[in-house]
Design a protein around this motif. Structure first.
Motif, PDB file in Angstrom:
ATOM      1  N   GLY A 140       0.826  -1.201   0.000  1.00  0.00           N
ATOM      2  CA  GLY A 140       0.000   0.000   0.000  1.00  0.00           C
ATOM      3  C   GLY A 140       0.858   1.247   0.000  1.00  0.00           C
ATOM      4  N   ASP A 141       0.230   2.392   0.093  1.00  0.00           N
ATOM      5  CA  ASP A 141       0.945   3.660   0.046  1.00  0.00           C
ATOM      6  C   ASP A 141       1.784   3.874   1.301  1.00  0.00           C
ATOM      7  OD1 ASP A 141      -0.250   4.182  -2.375  1.00  0.00           O
ATOM      8  OD2 ASP A 141      -1.907   5.328  -1.496  1.00  0.00           O
ATOM      9  N   ALA A 142       2.982   4.391   1.105  1.00  0.00           N
ATOM     10  CA  ALA A 142       3.862   4.724   2.229  1.00  0.00           C
ATOM     11  C   ALA A 142       3.287   5.921   2.984  1.00  0.00           C
ATOM     12  CB  ALA A 142       5.261   5.033   1.729  1.00  0.00           C
ATOM     13  N   LEU A 143       3.499   5.922   4.291  1.00  0.00           N
ATOM     14  CA  LEU A 143       3.009   7.008   5.136  1.00  0.00           C
ATOM     15  C   LEU A 143       4.195   7.716   5.767  1.00  0.00           C
ATOM     16  CD1 LEU A 143       0.671   8.505   6.619  1.00  0.00           C
ATOM     17  CD2 LEU A 143       0.873   6.761   8.418  1.00  0.00           C
ATOM     18  N   TYR A 144       4.343   9.011   5.472  1.00  0.00           N
ATOM     19  CA  TYR A 144       5.406   9.813   6.077  1.00  0.00           C
ATOM     20  C   TYR A 144       4.840  10.540   7.292  1.00  0.00           C
ATOM     21  CZ  TYR A 144       8.540   9.022   2.145  1.00  0.00           C
ATOM     22  OH  TYR A 144       9.374   8.438   1.211  1.00  0.00           O
ATOM     23  N   THR A 145       5.522  10.376   8.426  1.00  0.00           N
ATOM     24  CA  THR A 145       5.069  10.995   9.663  1.00  0.00           C
ATOM     25  C   THR A 145       6.245  11.693  10.342  1.00  0.00           C
ATOM     26  OG1 THR A 145       5.494   8.975  10.939  1.00  0.00           O
ATOM     27  CG2 THR A 145       3.284   9.247  10.015  1.00  0.00           C
ATOM     28  N   TYR A 146       5.949  12.581  11.271  1.00  0.00           N
ATOM     29  CA  TYR A 146       7.010  13.326  11.948  1.00  0.00           C
ATOM     30  C   TYR A 146       6.652  13.579  13.402  1.00  0.00           C
ATOM     31  CZ  TYR A 146       4.256  17.641  11.950  1.00  0.00           C
ATOM     32  OH  TYR A 146       3.287  18.587  12.191  1.00  0.00           O
ATOM     33  N   THR A 147       7.660  13.968  14.166  1.00  0.00           N
ATOM     34  CA  THR A 147       7.474  14.371  15.550  1.00  0.00           C
ATOM     35  C   THR A 147       8.284  15.632  15.813  1.00  0.00           C
ATOM     36  OG1 THR A 147       7.663  13.652  17.865  1.00  0.00           O
ATOM     37  CG2 THR A 147       9.380  12.930  16.379  1.00  0.00           C
ATOM     38  N   ILE A 148       7.814  16.464  16.718  1.00  0.00           N
ATOM     39  CA  ILE A 148       8.490  17.714  17.057  1.00  0.00           C
ATOM     40  C   ILE A 148       9.371  17.486  18.280  1.00  0.00           C
ATOM     41  CG2 ILE A 148       8.171  20.099  17.833  1.00  0.00           C
ATOM     42  CD1 ILE A 148       5.497  20.110  16.353  1.00  0.00           C
ATOM     43  N   ILE A 149      10.627  17.894  18.193  1.00  0.00           N
ATOM     44  CA  ILE A 149      11.567  17.746  19.297  1.00  0.00           C
ATOM     45  C   ILE A 149      11.295  18.828  20.341  1.00  0.00           C
ATOM     46  CG2 ILE A 149      14.005  17.757  19.956  1.00  0.00           C
ATOM     47  CD1 ILE A 149      14.649  16.831  17.111  1.00  0.00           C
ATOM     48  N   THR A 150      11.312  18.456  21.612  1.00  0.00           N
ATOM     49  CA  THR A 150      11.126  19.425  22.687  1.00  0.00           C
ATOM     50  C   THR A 150      12.372  19.500  23.567  1.00  0.00           C
ATOM     51  OG1 THR A 150      10.169  17.844  24.266  1.00  0.00           O
ATOM     52  CG2 THR A 150       8.661  18.926  22.733  1.00  0.00           C
ATOM     53  N   VAL A 151      12.571  20.655  24.171  1.00  0.00           N
ATOM     54  CA  VAL A 151      13.706  20.906  25.061  1.00  0.00           C
ATOM     55  C   VAL A 151      13.182  21.553  26.340  1.00  0.00           C
ATOM     56  CG1 VAL A 151      15.353  21.165  23.158  1.00  0.00           C
ATOM     57  CG2 VAL A 151      14.101  23.172  23.993  1.00  0.00           C
ATOM     58  N   ASP A 152      14.067  21.740  27.316  1.00  0.00           N
ATOM     59  CA  ASP A 152      13.665  22.466  28.525  1.00  0.00           C
ATOM     60  C   ASP A 152      13.209  23.867  28.148  1.00  0.00           C
ATOM     61  OD1 ASP A 152      14.274  20.353  30.210  1.00  0.00           O
ATOM     62  OD2 ASP A 152      16.345  21.006  30.510  1.00  0.00           O
ATOM     63  N   ALA A 153      12.166  24.328  28.780  1.00  0.00           N
ATOM     64  CA  ALA A 153      11.612  25.646  28.455  1.00  0.00           C
ATOM     65  C   ALA A 153      12.590  26.755  28.804  1.00  0.00           C
ATOM     66  CB  ALA A 153      10.300  25.861  29.193  1.00  0.00           C
ATOM     67  N   SER A 154      12.558  27.815  28.016  1.00  0.00           N
ATOM     68  CA  SER A 154      13.365  28.992  28.316  1.00  0.00           C
ATOM     69  C   SER A 154      12.786  29.704  29.535  1.00  0.00           C
ATOM     70  CB  SER A 154      13.375  29.940  27.115  1.00  0.00           C
ATOM     71  OG  SER A 154      12.055  30.407  26.852  1.00  0.00           O
ATOM     72  N   LYS A 155      13.535  30.673  30.049  1.00  0.00           N
ATOM     73  CA  LYS A 155      13.093  31.397  31.241  1.00  0.00           C
ATOM     74  C   LYS A 155      11.751  32.073  31.008  1.00  0.00           C
ATOM     75  CE  LYS A 155      14.621  34.880  34.589  1.00  0.00           C
ATOM     76  NZ  LYS A 155      15.710  35.825  34.963  1.00  0.00           N
ATOM     77  N   GLY A 156      11.557  32.633  29.810  1.00  0.00           N
ATOM     78  CA  GLY A 156      10.319  33.338  29.537  1.00  0.00           C
ATOM     79  C   GLY A 156       9.102  32.438  29.448  1.00  0.00           C
ATOM     80  N   LEU A 157       9.302  31.168  29.080  1.00  0.00           N
ATOM     81  CA  LEU A 157       8.191  30.241  28.917  1.00  0.00           C
ATOM     82  C   LEU A 157       8.008  29.296  30.090  1.00  0.00           C
ATOM     83  CD1 LEU A 157       8.579  29.217  25.157  1.00  0.00           C
ATOM     84  CD2 LEU A 157       6.656  30.429  26.150  1.00  0.00           C
ATOM     85  N   SER A 158       8.959  29.265  31.006  1.00  0.00           N
ATOM     86  CA  SER A 158       8.940  28.277  32.072  1.00  0.00           C
ATOM     87  C   SER A 158       7.725  28.407  32.987  1.00  0.00           C
ATOM     88  CB  SER A 158      10.229  28.370  32.903  1.00  0.00           C
ATOM     89  OG  SER A 158      10.363  29.669  33.468  1.00  0.00           O
ATOM     90  N   ALA A 159       7.155  29.606  33.075  1.00  0.00           N
ATOM     91  CA  ALA A 159       5.968  29.779  33.907  1.00  0.00           C
ATOM     92  C   ALA A 159       4.735  29.143  33.275  1.00  0.00           C
ATOM     93  CB  ALA A 159       5.709  31.269  34.154  1.00  0.00           C
ATOM     94  N   ILE A 160       4.798  28.860  31.967  1.00  0.00           N
ATOM     95  CA  ILE A 160       3.670  28.263  31.263  1.00  0.00           C
ATOM     96  C   ILE A 160       3.809  26.748  31.201  1.00  0.00           C
ATOM     97  CG2 ILE A 160       2.446  28.192  29.048  1.00  0.00           C
ATOM     98  CD1 ILE A 160       3.464  31.030  28.543  1.00  0.00           C
ATOM     99  N   HIS A 161       5.026  26.275  30.881  1.00  0.00           N
ATOM    100  CA  HIS A 161       5.268  24.841  30.752  1.00  0.00           C
ATOM    101  C   HIS A 161       6.755  24.593  30.938  1.00  0.00           C
ATOM    102  CE1 HIS A 161       5.025  20.724  29.196  1.00  0.00           C
ATOM    103  NE2 HIS A 161       3.702  20.832  29.216  1.00  0.00           N
TER     104      HIS A 161
END
Length: 294
Positions: A140-161
């Motif tokens: 059947g047809d090939a399926l291309y998929t992806y994932t997003i790499i995550t890192v420790d949050a920066s200081k500005g975003l750390s209060a959110i996640h």
């Protein structure tokens, strides 16, 4: 941690936004693969297709590794070794992968590097990721998929996640991440780190439902206990129409605005409700007929 993105540009505008210089210094626009599988959206969730920038060498072994193509890939990695006949049977959530463990986990080994593109108004937000190609065991047809790499949050975003997407900041970082024949894996991994070079704002909870696909998904909102949710003009028109329009009118008479996801349920006629109506009538009309009792 990343469960929603937005990319509202058409396929041709994405090409122009991804202009680059190849190894010869020529200004190029990447070509599309399967552009018909991509649909612009203000509210993309896992399992939807997004534009992914990769080296042409992944598809053509004799191609210059500095040349790039854009491929429509499904968000949520399905590794090539997965042997079930249906990719939806994948038991693990692979929309994101942690930078500190991705080289150890079997799910992410031997995958190609990609650069996920999301439009944020000024320039494309380029998030680092990895992709793979899954082929059905019975053909059947090939399926291309992806994932997003995550890192420790920066200081500005750390209060959110405590995590954030790995953002490739600048053309040189994108070039090194994509050109896998000229740049070693270890050198590429050094590009993966948190950054404060990003603008962000809170949005409405309407993004929690992936079926909501309107510009309102990206509109900034205020925060605080006394802040009321901002209602757009089209939403006010819809609410006014619902209040004033008779429910007996034909459904074809409904207006077709972008805010049609707003729905007001009709009140149910319960025994308690009928009693409440009768009591109100009794107060205004002493001669009203009393309900029968058994």
């Amino acid at each position: 941690m990343c469960g929603r993105t937005a990319c509202a540009l058409g396929a041709d505008r994405i090409r122009r936004a991804c202009v680059y210089r190849d190894n010869r210094g020529r200004i190029r626009q990447p070509e599309w693969r399967d552009a018909d599988k991509y649909s612009p959206s203000y509210n993309k969730s896992p399992q939807s297709n997004s534009p992914v920038l990769v080296s042409r060498r992944h598809f053509e072994k004799d191609a210059d590794s500095s040349e790039r193509v854009i491929a429509a890939m499904r968000w949520g990695l399905v590794p090539a070794w997965f042997r079930e006949d249906d990719p939806s049977k994948m038991q693990y959530k692979t929309s994101n992968c942690r930078s500190d463990t991705m080289m150890e986990k079997l799910s992410y080994k031997a995958d190609g590097k990609d650069d996920d593109e999301e439009w944020k108004g000024w320039k494309l937000l380029t998030m680092a990721g990895i992709f793979d190609c899954w082929e059905p065991p019975d053909g059947g047809d090939a399926l291309y998929t992806y994932t997003i790499i995550t890192v420790d949050a920066s200081k500005g975003l750390s209060a959110i996640h405590n995590r954030m997407p790995a953002i490739l900041d600048g053309d040189e970082a994108i070039r090194k991440w994509l050109d896998f024949t000229e740049v070693s894996t270890q050198e590429a991994l050094r590009l993966i780190h948190s950054t404060d070079n990003i603008a962000f704002h809170p949005v409405s909870t309407i993004v929690n439902n992936s079926r909501n696909n309107t510009p309102e998904c990206l509109v900034p909102i205020g925060l605080g206990p006394k802040t009321e949710t901002k209602v757009s003009t089209s939403s006010k028109m819809m609410l006014d129409w619902v209040k004033n329009k008779s429910p007996k009118k034909e459904e074809d008479d409904l207006p077709r605005w972008s805010s049609q996801f707003i729905q007001i349920a009709a009140p149910k006629r319960t025994s308690a409700g009928l009693m409440h109506q009768w009591l109100k009538k009794e107060e205004g009309d002493p001669c009203a007929k009393k309900p029968k009792t058994q």
